[in-house]
Design a protein around this motif. Structure first.
Motif, PDB file in Angstrom:
ATOM      1  N   VAL A 142      -9.845  56.125  11.114  1.00 17.88           N
ATOM      2  CA  VAL A 142     -10.327  57.485  10.813  1.00 17.88           C
ATOM      3  C   VAL A 142     -11.704  57.686  11.447  1.00 17.88           C
ATOM      4  O   VAL A 142     -11.959  58.699  12.108  1.00 17.88           O
ATOM      5  CB  VAL A 142     -10.383  57.719   9.286  1.00 17.88           C
ATOM      6  N   ILE A 143     -12.567  56.708  11.276  1.00 18.09           N
ATOM      7  CA  ILE A 143     -13.924  56.836  11.819  1.00 18.09           C
ATOM      8  C   ILE A 143     -13.894  56.872  13.353  1.00 18.09           C
ATOM      9  O   ILE A 143     -14.566  57.696  13.981  1.00 18.09           O
ATOM     10  CB  ILE A 143     -14.813  55.685  11.298  1.00 18.09           C
ATOM     11  N   SER A 144     -13.098  55.995  13.951  1.00 17.63           N
ATOM     12  CA  SER A 144     -12.971  56.016  15.415  1.00 17.63           C
ATOM     13  C   SER A 144     -12.483  57.373  15.894  1.00 17.63           C
ATOM     14  O   SER A 144     -12.993  57.931  16.868  1.00 17.63           O
ATOM     15  CB  SER A 144     -11.966  54.964  15.898  1.00 17.63           C
ATOM     16  N   ALA A 145     -11.477  57.896  15.192  1.00 16.38           N
ATOM     17  CA  ALA A 145     -10.867  59.157  15.620  1.00 16.38           C
ATOM     18  C   ALA A 145     -11.852  60.318  15.501  1.00 16.38           C
ATOM     19  O   ALA A 145     -11.903  61.181  16.383  1.00 16.38           O
ATOM     20  CB  ALA A 145      -9.609  59.433  14.786  1.00 16.38           C
ATOM     21  N   TYR A 206     -23.785  65.522  16.078  1.00 14.54           N
ATOM     22  CA  TYR A 206     -23.273  65.056  14.784  1.00 14.54           C
ATOM     23  C   TYR A 206     -24.084  63.860  14.330  1.00 14.54           C
ATOM     24  O   TYR A 206     -24.610  63.105  15.140  1.00 14.54           O
ATOM     25  CB  TYR A 206     -21.783  64.734  14.822  1.00 14.54           C
ATOM     26  N   ALA A 207     -24.175  63.751  13.025  1.00 17.72           N
ATOM     27  CA  ALA A 207     -24.792  62.580  12.402  1.00 17.72           C
ATOM     28  C   ALA A 207     -23.704  61.878  11.608  1.00 17.72           C
ATOM     29  O   ALA A 207     -22.809  62.523  11.052  1.00 17.72           O
ATOM     30  CB  ALA A 207     -25.919  63.009  11.478  1.00 17.72           C
ATOM     31  N   PHE A 208     -23.758  60.559  11.586  1.00 17.48           N
ATOM     32  CA  PHE A 208     -22.772  59.810  10.812  1.00 17.48           C
ATOM     33  C   PHE A 208     -23.479  58.668  10.107  1.00 17.48           C
ATOM     34  O   PHE A 208     -24.084  57.811  10.762  1.00 17.48           O
ATOM     35  CB  PHE A 208     -21.667  59.265  11.718  1.00 17.48           C
ATOM     36  N   ARG A 255      -3.939  60.505  15.024  1.00 14.60           N
ATOM     37  CA  ARG A 255      -4.341  59.169  15.483  1.00 14.60           C
ATOM     38  C   ARG A 255      -3.909  58.095  14.485  1.00 14.60           C
ATOM     39  O   ARG A 255      -3.403  57.050  14.865  1.00 14.60           O
ATOM     40  CB  ARG A 255      -5.863  59.103  15.690  1.00 14.60           C
ATOM     41  N   VAL A 256      -4.132  58.366  13.210  1.00 15.43           N
ATOM     42  CA  VAL A 256      -3.758  57.385  12.197  1.00 15.43           C
ATOM     43  C   VAL A 256      -2.242  57.211  12.165  1.00 15.43           C
ATOM     44  O   VAL A 256      -1.734  56.085  12.093  1.00 15.43           O
ATOM     45  CB  VAL A 256      -4.305  57.776  10.809  1.00 15.43           C
ATOM     46  N   PHE A 415     -20.919  71.327   9.054  1.00 16.63           N
ATOM     47  CA  PHE A 415     -20.291  70.896   7.797  1.00 16.63           C
ATOM     48  C   PHE A 415     -20.471  69.401   7.614  1.00 16.63           C
ATOM     49  O   PHE A 415     -20.929  68.693   8.521  1.00 16.63           O
ATOM     50  CB  PHE A 415     -18.812  71.291   7.730  1.00 16.63           C
ATOM     51  N   GLY A 416     -20.137  68.932   6.423  1.00 14.94           N
ATOM     52  CA  GLY A 416     -20.118  67.508   6.124  1.00 14.94           C
ATOM     53  C   GLY A 416     -18.702  67.106   5.762  1.00 14.94           C
ATOM     54  O   GLY A 416     -18.058  67.791   4.960  1.00 14.94           O
ATOM     55  N   LEU A 417     -18.228  66.044   6.381  1.00 14.24           N
ATOM     56  CA  LEU A 417     -16.873  65.543   6.103  1.00 14.24           C
ATOM     57  C   LEU A 417     -17.021  64.230   5.343  1.00 14.24           C
ATOM     58  O   LEU A 417     -17.649  63.285   5.836  1.00 14.24           O
ATOM     59  CB  LEU A 417     -16.129  65.309   7.417  1.00 14.24           C
ATOM     60  N   GLY A 418     -16.461  64.175   4.148  1.00 15.56           N
ATOM     61  CA  GLY A 418     -16.528  62.945   3.345  1.00 15.56           C
ATOM     62  C   GLY A 418     -15.479  61.955   3.819  1.00 15.56           C
ATOM     63  O   GLY A 418     -14.278  62.197   3.703  1.00 15.56           O
ATOM     64  N   VAL A 419     -15.932  60.842   4.368  1.00 18.49           N
ATOM     65  CA  VAL A 419     -15.009  59.868   4.966  1.00 18.49           C
ATOM     66  C   VAL A 419     -14.088  59.259   3.907  1.00 18.49           C
ATOM     67  O   VAL A 419     -12.870  59.166   4.111  1.00 18.49           O
ATOM     68  CB  VAL A 419     -15.794  58.756   5.692  1.00 18.49           C
TER      69      VAL A 419
END
Length: 447
Positions: A142-145, A206-208, A255-256, A415-419
RNA sequence: UCCUCGAUAGCUCAAUGGGUAGAGCGAGCGGCUGUUAACCGCUAGGUUCCAGGUUCGAGUCCUGGUCGAGGAGCCA
């Protein structure tokens, strides 16, 4: 010379002699036949030896090797439908093996169901089990994608500070730590304000990173430390923001599905729920959502559930409302235009309706709740200053943030996406704590 | 902060109305040529969360506490 391979490659080495380096996940023997289920970090594969095919000492060692021992095993890969494993369907016929370390015989994690407390206390071992291993492999994908999609669409990664000065919103939900002569620093809840500075230099960023919330939330959707992916875009309004959201989420899911099918299968995930994820996602306004919740409430029989669904215009959604809403759709759904009073100070008001903000949440299907929260930001310096005052925020702490609006201000959104919530949804699991290697909750910091 | 539930072997759990604390898994030993958390036999394994109380007698009842779980609130 036989190559050392990874379990995920077994199909490519059918009928060849190879070595696999890993750990004994399970061992079972049946008289003159012994099975090892070996895990190597890339998968789980069955290794087999018949007593008559190998020398007596080797067979004896195999029969007695303790669970979790580290070994190097050599043999020929063959297809066999009976062979369990991830991906499964292949096994290795053992010809040689070497023990790197024979594990102690009191390994605590027996291969069975465990209670939450025990599993969490043994998280350092729990992650070796197939379910947890699969979830964390999917997390990594998920993070890679996410990064792939944004990297390919004109974004640049610029991370924002974790240690921040007193500011943003009230300090009640912030963790604080001593900071030399400055007094205290706070652990970041969001990188958004710094992201906003970055777009004026880089346009799309983007920030991660990890974010921290000292909320006393004790539910299956909350952690005190979680990872958030936060894009921010110059020259971008709320509609364009939603397009970015639906396209990136779709990319992640695809991707997943492509790269982690064995892991999803091992989790028993019904992927038919994910196959249908395609843009566009439904978009409903807060006003329409309030109406829908009212209708759902009216047809609800259970009085307790009816009580939980009580709602009137101006409130923010609670979990029961989000869950009820998303059950009406088979895709993630955008809800936009929340009341200004329940949202942050920096959100752009709706044109002609100042009581509504240009904000949006993306709610995942199957009751997984909010996975994205975002908005168009206020671009006018006067309005922003006014909102700061209305929220009783210290003007001097936001000096730099206000200055951004005086030198080349543009409409911008992010926006913020909660991993972890995204991984929970994709994996179809019950609790967010399993989606991060070492979860931090209000009651737990060990291990 | 509030509501509900729970704590017994390494793990998952059982224990009639208050009367000798058990099973399965795991561990050790033995048996078995296709196991999928195998199966069969044997062995070892207990301060029943803590403190106090009631009782001839408490895992069980009472009081207080500790720890955990699920949910609500909270979650710019």
């Amino acid at each position: 010379m036989h190559p050392a391979i990874r379990v995920e490659q077994v199909a490519e080495y059918e009928n060849q002699e190879v070595s696999i380096r890993g750990w004994v996940y399970n061992r079972t023997h049946k008289g003159k036949l012994v099975f090892l289920l070996l895990r190597d970090g890339y998968g789980f594969v069955q290794c087999v030896a018949f007593k008559n095919d190998v020398d007596a000492e080797l067979f004896n060692q195999l029969v007695h090797i303790p669970q979790e021992s580290s070994i190097i095993v050599t043999g020929v890969i063959r297809a066999d439908k009976r062979a369990p494993g991830i991906p499964g369907g292949y096994e290795l016929g053992i010809t040689q093996f070497q023990i790197i370390q024979a594990a102690a015989d009191d390994y605590p994690m027996a291969l069975k169901e465990h209670g939450v407390d025990f599993a969490m206390d043994n998280r350092h071992f729990w992650i070796r089990m197939p379910s947890q291993w699969a979830i964390l492999r999917i997390r990594a994908m998920v993070i890679s994608a996410i990064r792939e999609w944004f990297d390919q669409n004109g974004f640049i990664n610029l991370d924002t500070p974790i240690l921040t000065p007193a500011a943003c919103e009230g300090t009640t939900t912030l963790f604080e730590t001593p900071y030399f002569d400055e007094g205290v620093a706070f652990l970041a809840q969001s990188g958004q304000l710094y992201n906003e500075a970055n777009i004026f230099a880089f346009s799309k960023v983007y920030a991660f990173g990890p974010t921290f919330r000292a909320e006393k939330s004790k539910t299956r959707r909350h952690l005190t430390e979680f990872w958030m992916f936060e894009p921010e875009m110059a020259f971008c309004d709320l509609d364009e923001l939603m397009e970015v959201g639906e396209q990136s989420i779709t990319y992640i899911v695809k991707r997943v599905l492509n790269e982690r099918a064995p892991e999803l299968a091992s989790l028993g995930r019904d992927t038919s729920q994910l196959d249908t994820i395609e843009p566009p996602f439904p978009r409903i306004s807060y006003d329409e959502a309030v109406e829908m919740i009212g209708k759902i409430r009216d047809r609800t029989e259970d009085p307790e559930q009816k009580e939980l669904l009580n709602f009137e215009w101006g409130m923010d959604f609670g979990s029961p409302h989000e869950t009820a809403l998303t059950e009406e759709f088979n895709k993630p759904v955008f809800v936009y235009g929340f009341p200004t009073q329940v949202k942050a100070f920096y959100m752009e008001p709706w044109q002609g309706r100042p009581e509504v903000s240009k904000s949006v949440d993306l709610l995942a299907p199957e009751g997984y709740g909010e996975i994205i929260g975002g908005s168009e930001r206020i671009s006018d310096p006067e309005l922003l200053l006014q909102r700061l005052h209305e929220h009783n925020l210290p003007e001097d702490a936001f000096k730099w943030y206000l200055e951004l609006r005086r030198f080349g201000s543009v409409p911008h959104s992010g926006f913020g996406l909660g991993v972890e919530r995204t991984v929970s949804w994709i994996c179809g699991i019950n609790h967010i704590r399993e989606t991060i290697p070492f979860p931090r909750t209000i009651k737990r910091m060990y291990p």
